[in-house]
Write a protein that holds these residues in place. Structure first.
Motif, PDB file in Angstrom:
ATOM      1  N   ASP A 233      46.751   7.817  43.657  1.00 19.69           N
ATOM      2  CA  ASP A 233      48.144   7.931  42.414  1.00 19.69           C
ATOM      3  C   ASP A 233      49.415   8.407  43.027  1.00 19.69           C
ATOM      4  OD1 ASP A 233      48.175   9.031  39.853  1.00 19.69           O
ATOM      5  OD2 ASP A 233      47.217  11.025  39.871  1.00 19.69           O
ATOM      6  N   SER A 235      52.834  10.311  43.086  1.00 23.81           N
ATOM      7  CA  SER A 235      53.225  11.458  41.804  1.00 23.81           C
ATOM      8  C   SER A 235      54.896  12.139  42.616  1.00 23.81           C
ATOM      9  CB  SER A 235      52.309  12.788  42.133  1.00 23.81           C
ATOM     10  OG  SER A 235      50.950  12.728  41.800  1.00 23.81           O
ATOM     11  N   ARG A 237      57.040  14.920  42.031  1.00 25.10           N
ATOM     12  CA  ARG A 237      55.807  16.724  41.918  1.00 25.10           C
ATOM     13  C   ARG A 237      57.492  17.290  41.034  1.00 25.10           C
ATOM     14  NH1 ARG A 237      50.780  16.485  42.307  1.00 25.10           N
ATOM     15  NH2 ARG A 237      50.394  15.233  45.020  1.00 25.10           N
ATOM     16  N   GLN A 240      56.967  16.398  37.484  1.00 24.20           N
ATOM     17  CA  GLN A 240      55.689  16.771  37.024  1.00 24.20           C
ATOM     18  C   GLN A 240      56.304  18.205  36.303  1.00 24.20           C
ATOM     19  OE1 GLN A 240      52.762  16.635  39.553  1.00 24.20           O
ATOM     20  NE2 GLN A 240      50.923  17.339  38.258  1.00 24.20           N
ATOM     21  N   PRO A 249      51.062  15.526  32.611  1.00 24.95           N
ATOM     22  CA  PRO A 249      52.067  14.179  33.519  1.00 24.95           C
ATOM     23  C   PRO A 249      52.395  13.073  32.593  1.00 24.95           C
ATOM     24  CG  PRO A 249      49.848  15.254  34.567  1.00 24.95           C
ATOM     25  CD  PRO A 249      49.779  15.429  33.469  1.00 24.95           C
ATOM     26  N   LYS A 253      53.939  10.552  36.862  1.00 25.08           N
ATOM     27  CA  LYS A 253      52.636   9.496  37.721  1.00 25.08           C
ATOM     28  C   LYS A 253      52.504   8.072  37.316  1.00 25.08           C
ATOM     29  CE  LYS A 253      49.913  13.167  38.658  1.00 25.08           C
ATOM     30  NZ  LYS A 253      49.284  13.285  40.012  1.00 25.08           N
TER      31      LYS A 253
END
Lengths: 428, 428
Positions: A233, A235, A237, A240, A249, A253
């Protein structure tokens, strides 16, 4: 009651299925592949080969034959569990008994000749958050004063992810662009993610679903599990941290998620089921709808997990991938898969055959068991030093991340998941 | 450059399309219906009739004929905008020029004979949060000290919803069960939602999509809008308050969402496009990727919205539905639809033809413009009194909620959206 398909003494006449293969005769995963210009079709992996199940469907139980002619596993997943058990039983016989070799061998394709596809049309994708050590570690970074929220030990926390951007292992990931705002900045800025990360997860494919307005009792939940795969998954950051409140999120993502192409079936995983580790002293008992003695006794799985990295520089130095961390389902999962399925449907939400659930990042309690760079680098504060001297706070362009898994139990042949890998391409 | 399909003087030979019909000849929405035991097929609404477009596809532009033979609108939505424009032009001619009457009339079905279906296979459903007054009002209830989060005026906040549980108008909603925890309670409890609510939203169907890893420039975003419908994003406020941190709403929303069955096309809505209201003094300018002069000048829509309720008691008293609130897109939307599409894809996330975006609850600044009971009842503190003396803090079993909308502009015939309605059934 373990049947003979799990007998560790059973061997295939396919030589490469012996030894430490991910795909011994005890595995028999399901996937979708294409070879030689033909369209996608259903197969199983045995050693270093893919067996075309559509081509041999005349030798297989009649109840599964129509589903095996489809280009995705949804119809097979929607059948009763006993149909997939009958298929497994028959495949195990065909691939172990030498007498069938002449019928089967023409339909074995070297894995290197095959292209793997997504195993199913994924209608909806839900990602959970069952890794309590990950939740604590990330919580500390996002909310230092409040790392584990009060609902965590009561609610199997989950959210909806993006189905359209799930890709099979091997499809590169373009570094996403988006909004970020550093805590000290006055205003957000726009550009390629500077904190691109992976997440080590398992995926769960749903077998038959439930009707809208009905729920799945926890005692019945195992029947709704078709099988498992690896899930990365990816990501961003930085995106996010800026976007996730209050609705969770989103762009951090949904640019891509990667899954391993082989579905390790619930039937293959039966010997690796084990008791759910006791909750730590003082933790609340799950509410009754999430409690079931059988699930408590055998609803957990014993699966070893590993993350490796292969950087551009390592590749040019002809170095092999380097392990970043090792974890396990037993060390990481606060909730069982049955609890996830029951929770997801308890409000009447309808799950469909082929839907994908992610477990969430499966970090163990130790730093060496962390399932993301965010955790390994303490939120980017302490770079990880690789064996060749390179350092990583987050992923660099050209980095390839490789997830692997192996189900293990004493007295049984262990089985592997294959690889879930993808390389980061520069932002466009 | 408004074409003759919008000419208010143009009239259909279908009498019921005159007057204040939702579906005058200036509308020509797209939907999927079935009649008399036949399978679902594509149609348009004209007055009190549904016209079978598959049956008359021989009279329609050849570029749309194959897509019109499908049981869902995805293929038609995936075609270039000019193909749908050509279809609209031709339908407008056929239904206004009396000479075509004999060819068309046999394929008109009274709307009462037709069952409507979901207009498209919805691959992914994303819900946004563009109603700034709703965000403030809800924020006050969930976070009194911090109602509007710092990202709101920079990021078009959105999250992924559940596609499998979207149903067409008329399908009842079973009251969901789930976990709740009252602020003063020691532990959560389980049961039917006590704070079931509706949300007044518009849905946006995506026309052609974008490839994974590519993004949609805001100048091109209008070409990716197939059309709009009404959307009721049913919400269990008690579940939501307990589950939503840190990953957003999940079981509070995914038990069902209801949409109106007719897609009011982007072409039909052209005359109702208008300038985006200026941002309040002091609000930040959108980042460049969300800024576009044409979008600023004509990216907003002038659509009047209304919520009605019909309770069990009102039904037994033969009372008509009662209006709970009236709002409008212009009063409510902080972001344009083009901004939503561009934001959604800016990280490379691939949108697909037939995907659904929700706007989020479209409350205006006044209490009488609130798009949910949560707002009308101040979080349940001040019950709403209906004309027959009943009160509502949240929805009761038997209540039916009816959303309607009408696009309006001076010098043009207004067009309606039809109804988005569903009744609450008791928990099972």
């Amino acid at each position: 009651m373990i049947d003979q398909t799990h007998d560790p003494k059973r061997q295939s006449w396919v030589d490469s299925a012996g030894g430490h293969s991910d795909f011994p005769i005890q595995n028999l995963p399901l996937g979708v592949f294409s070879v030689g210009g033909e369209g996608p079709r259903i197969g199983t992996a045995i050693g270093d080969y893919v067996l075309d199940l559509k081509a041999i469907s005349g030798l297989l139980p009649t109840e599964v034959a129509p589903a095996l002619s489809q280009p995705a596993l949804n119809e097979l997943f929607a059948l009763p569990t006993k149909a997939r058990k009958a298929l497994r039983q028959r495949l195990s016989d065909l691939l172990s008994d030498d007498r069938h070799r002449a019928d089967i061998e023409p339909h074995l394709h070297p894995v290197g000749d095959c292209r793997m596809h997504l195993p199913a049309r994924i209608g909806d994708y839900t990602d959970f958050y069952v890794g309590i050590h990950h939740a604590m570690a990330v919580g500390k970074l996002f909310r230092p004063d409040n790392p584990l929220l009060p609902n965590y030990k009561h609610v199997p926390i989950g959210y909806h992810g993006r189905a359209s951007s799930i890709r099979e292992s091997g499809v590169p990931v373009v570094r996403p662009k988006g909004q970020t705002k550093a805590p000290e900045a006055d205003a957000p800025s726009f550009g390629p993610s500077q904190r691109l990360d992976y997440e080590l997860e398992l995926g769960v494919f749903i077998a038959r679903g439930n009707a809208l307005g009905q729920s799945i009792d926890i005692a019945d939940a195992p029947d709704h599990i078709a099988g498992l795969c690896l899930l990365n998954d990816w990501s961003a950051r930085d995106f996010q941290a800026w976007e996730y409140q209050p609705l969770g999120p989103f762009l951090a993502k949904n640019f891509q998620s990667t899954i391993s192409p082989w579905v390790i079936t619930a039937e293959a995983l039966a010997p690796f089921r084990t008791a759910q580790p006791a909750r730590p002293e003082g933790d609340p008992a799950p509410l009754p709808y999430l409690s079931n003695p059988a699930d408590q006794a055998s609803g957990a799985l014993n699966i070893a997990l590993e993350v490796q990295i292969l950087t551009e520089q390592m590749r040019s130095q002809n170095l092999p991938p380097q392990t970043l961390s090792r974890s396990s389902t037993l060390a990481a999962m606060y909730w069982t898969i049955a609890q996830l399925i029951t929770h997801h449907s308890v409000n009447g939400c309808n799950l469909m055959a082929g839907d994908l659930l992610g477990t969430g990042t499966l970090s163990g309690p130790e730093k060496a068991q962390a399932g993301s760079l965010l955790e390994l680098s303490d939120g980017g504060k302490s770079p990880v030093t690789l064996d060749n001297g390179e350092t990583r706070r987050f992923l660099a362009d050209g980095d390839e991340v490789i997830l692997t898994a192996r189900a293990e139990a004493e007295g049984f042949n262990s089985i592997g998941f294959g690889q879930c890998r993808a390389q980061i391409l520069p932002a466009v």
